[in-house]
Design an enzyme around this catalytic site. Structure first.
Site, PDB file in Angstrom:
ATOM      1  N   GLY A 242      19.116  55.701  -2.730  1.00 39.46           N
ATOM      2  CA  GLY A 242      17.832  56.256  -3.151  1.00 39.46           C
ATOM      3  C   GLY A 242      17.178  55.546  -4.315  1.00 39.46           C
ATOM      4  O   GLY A 242      16.414  56.160  -5.067  1.00 39.46           O
TER       5      GLY A 242
ATOM      6  N   ASN B 176       7.517  52.261   6.020  1.00 38.21           N
ATOM      7  CA  ASN B 176       8.946  51.947   5.874  1.00 38.21           C
ATOM      8  C   ASN B 176       9.096  50.687   5.032  1.00 38.21           C
ATOM      9  O   ASN B 176       8.296  49.752   5.149  1.00 38.21           O
ATOM     10  CB  ASN B 176       9.561  51.716   7.257  1.00 38.21           C
ATOM     11  CG  ASN B 176      11.038  51.317   7.183  1.00 38.21           C
ATOM     12  OD1 ASN B 176      11.832  51.974   6.541  1.00 38.21           O
ATOM     13  ND2 ASN B 176      11.389  50.214   7.833  1.00 38.21           N
TER      14      ASN B 176
ATOM     15  N   HIS C  75      17.800  55.219  10.332  1.00 39.66           N
ATOM     16  CA  HIS C  75      17.775  55.919  11.624  1.00 39.66           C
ATOM     17  C   HIS C  75      16.492  55.473  12.308  1.00 39.66           C
ATOM     18  O   HIS C  75      15.417  55.574  11.719  1.00 39.66           O
ATOM     19  CB  HIS C  75      17.764  57.433  11.373  1.00 39.66           C
ATOM     20  CG  HIS C  75      17.626  58.242  12.621  1.00 39.66           C
ATOM     21  ND1 HIS C  75      18.710  58.574  13.406  1.00 39.66           N
ATOM     22  CD2 HIS C  75      16.549  58.780  13.223  1.00 39.66           C
ATOM     23  CE1 HIS C  75      18.287  59.291  14.444  1.00 39.66           C
ATOM     24  NE2 HIS C  75      16.981  59.426  14.353  1.00 39.66           N
ATOM     25  N   ILE C  76      16.611  54.942  13.519  1.00 45.98           N
ATOM     26  CA  ILE C  76      15.403  54.463  14.196  1.00 45.98           C
ATOM     27  C   ILE C  76      14.636  55.666  14.717  1.00 45.98           C
ATOM     28  O   ILE C  76      15.154  56.434  15.528  1.00 45.98           O
ATOM     29  CB  ILE C  76      15.782  53.524  15.360  1.00 45.98           C
ATOM     30  CG1 ILE C  76      16.528  52.312  14.788  1.00 45.98           C
ATOM     31  CG2 ILE C  76      14.536  53.086  16.103  1.00 45.98           C
ATOM     32  CD1 ILE C  76      17.138  51.420  15.838  1.00 45.98           C
TER      33      ILE C  76
ATOM     34  N   HIS D 131      11.398  47.423   4.312  1.00 47.71           N
ATOM     35  CA  HIS D 131      12.431  46.647   5.016  1.00 47.71           C
ATOM     36  C   HIS D 131      12.657  45.345   4.264  1.00 47.71           C
ATOM     37  O   HIS D 131      11.699  44.639   3.946  1.00 47.71           O
ATOM     38  CB  HIS D 131      11.985  46.371   6.459  1.00 47.71           C
ATOM     39  CG  HIS D 131      13.033  45.681   7.259  1.00 47.71           C
ATOM     40  ND1 HIS D 131      14.251  46.254   7.531  1.00 47.71           N
ATOM     41  CD2 HIS D 131      13.062  44.450   7.815  1.00 47.71           C
ATOM     42  CE1 HIS D 131      14.992  45.402   8.226  1.00 47.71           C
ATOM     43  NE2 HIS D 131      14.283  44.311   8.409  1.00 47.71           N
TER      44      HIS D 131
HETATM   45  C1  GRF Z   1      16.727  49.150   0.820  1.00 48.70           C
HETATM   46  O1  GRF Z   1      17.131  47.807   0.681  1.00 48.70           O
HETATM   47  C2  GRF Z   1      15.761  49.281   1.961  1.00 48.70           C
HETATM   48  O2  GRF Z   1      14.906  48.180   2.100  1.00 48.70           O
HETATM   49  C3  GRF Z   1      16.699  49.356   3.136  1.00 48.70           C
HETATM   50  O3  GRF Z   1      17.776  50.152   2.712  1.00 48.70           O
HETATM   51  C4  GRF Z   1      17.889  50.019   1.298  1.00 48.70           C
HETATM   52  C5  GRF Z   1      17.798  51.408   0.713  1.00 48.70           C
HETATM   53  O4  GRF Z   1      18.202  51.365  -0.603  1.00 48.70           O
HETATM   54  N1  GRF Z   1      16.026  49.949   4.274  1.00 48.70           N
HETATM   55  P1  GRF Z   1      17.999  52.707  -1.493  1.00 48.70           P
HETATM   56  O5  GRF Z   1      18.665  53.852  -0.747  1.00 48.70           O
HETATM   57  O6  GRF Z   1      16.525  52.918  -1.650  1.00 48.70           O
HETATM   58  O7  GRF Z   1      18.674  52.384  -2.794  1.00 48.70           O
END
Ligand code: GRF
Length: 225
Positions: free
Chosen positions: A11, A129, A99-100, A131
């Site tokens: 998070g 989202n 989760h897709i 990524h």
């Molecule tokens: C981040 O690198 C995000 O881009 C990817 O999962 C990670 C989540 O990290 N989808 P966090 O839970 O926000 O620390």
């Protein structure tokens, strides 16, 4: 404006939004609900420890399927969508939501499917989202490690992160903010990852603000306090 944030892990991106909400970085925006599909997600603790505390919900896929024999992953997605719609958000942010999301989830948020017993919002709720890769690169999980390896092998010239709109195909929606993160000479994966996350924490706030500025809230948040 009302934000719902979906998480699965530590998070840190959620934390960036918590720290930015209702500040000049993200004015007139508050996170009204955090949903996790993992009970142990530290992001749930971050939400609960925020000031004021942010309501959280946990809904895991396997426990849901076990408790509802015959129900499917698509039904699970509808239940997540129900939680989200009830919070009447102006925007949903997937911040490490591993989760897709299915088309059914998006149909509910688009407003094309109305769940019986739920208020009809009569408007689309955008979903974005974050990524850790550039558009079209390394879709799916472990993108950072995969990218770093490909870079070391000379298979890619550039790496980076993006926030994009969520559509039914994984990590393929319209990019909203894209930032390159160059790999420094002789840098190890963990150092690169740390620097990449810092860029994520910036663009997740910028992208959230960008989309919220496009959205006309149909009500003020005080209606629901
Ligand atoms: C981040 O690198 C995000 O881009 C990817 O999962 C990670 C989540 O990290 N989808 P966090 O839970 O926000 O620390």
């Amino acid at each position: 404006r009302r934000l719902v944030v979906l998480i699965s892990g530590s998070g840190t991106n959620l934390q960036a939004l918590i720290d930015a909400q209702n500040t000049a970085a993200l004015p007139n925006a508050q996170i009204v609900l955090v949903v996790s599909n993992r009970k142990a997600a530290y992001g749930l603790t971050r939400a609960a420890s925020a000031n004021p505390p942010i309501p959280t919900a946990y809904l895991g896929l396997q426990p849901y399927l076990k408790a509802n024999p015959g129900k499917t992953r698509a039904d699970y997605d509808i239940e997540v969508a129900r939680l989200v719609v009830r919070a009447k958000p102006d925007l949903v942010v997937c911040a490490g939501w591993m989760h897709i999301v299915s088309g059914g989830f998006l149909d509910v948020l688009k407003g094309t499917v109305v769940l019986e017993g739920e208020d009809v919002l009569g408007r689309e709720i955008p979903v974005i989202n974050i990524h850790p890769a550039l558009p079209g690169q390394f879709d799916g999980a472990h993108a950072i490690e995969r990218g770093f390896e490909a870079f070391q092998k000379g298979e890619v010239e550039k790496l980076g992160v993006m926030v994009h709109r969520v559509i039914a195909e994984v990590d393929r929606g319209e990019p909203l903010i894209v930032r390159e993160v160059e790999v420094r000479k002789g840098e190890e994966l963990d150092e690169y990852t740390r620097r990449l996350h810092e860029v994520e924490w910036e663009i997740i706030v910028q992208a959230t603000r960008k989309v919220l500025d496009e959205v006309k809230p149909s009500y003020s948040s005080s209606d629901f306090q």
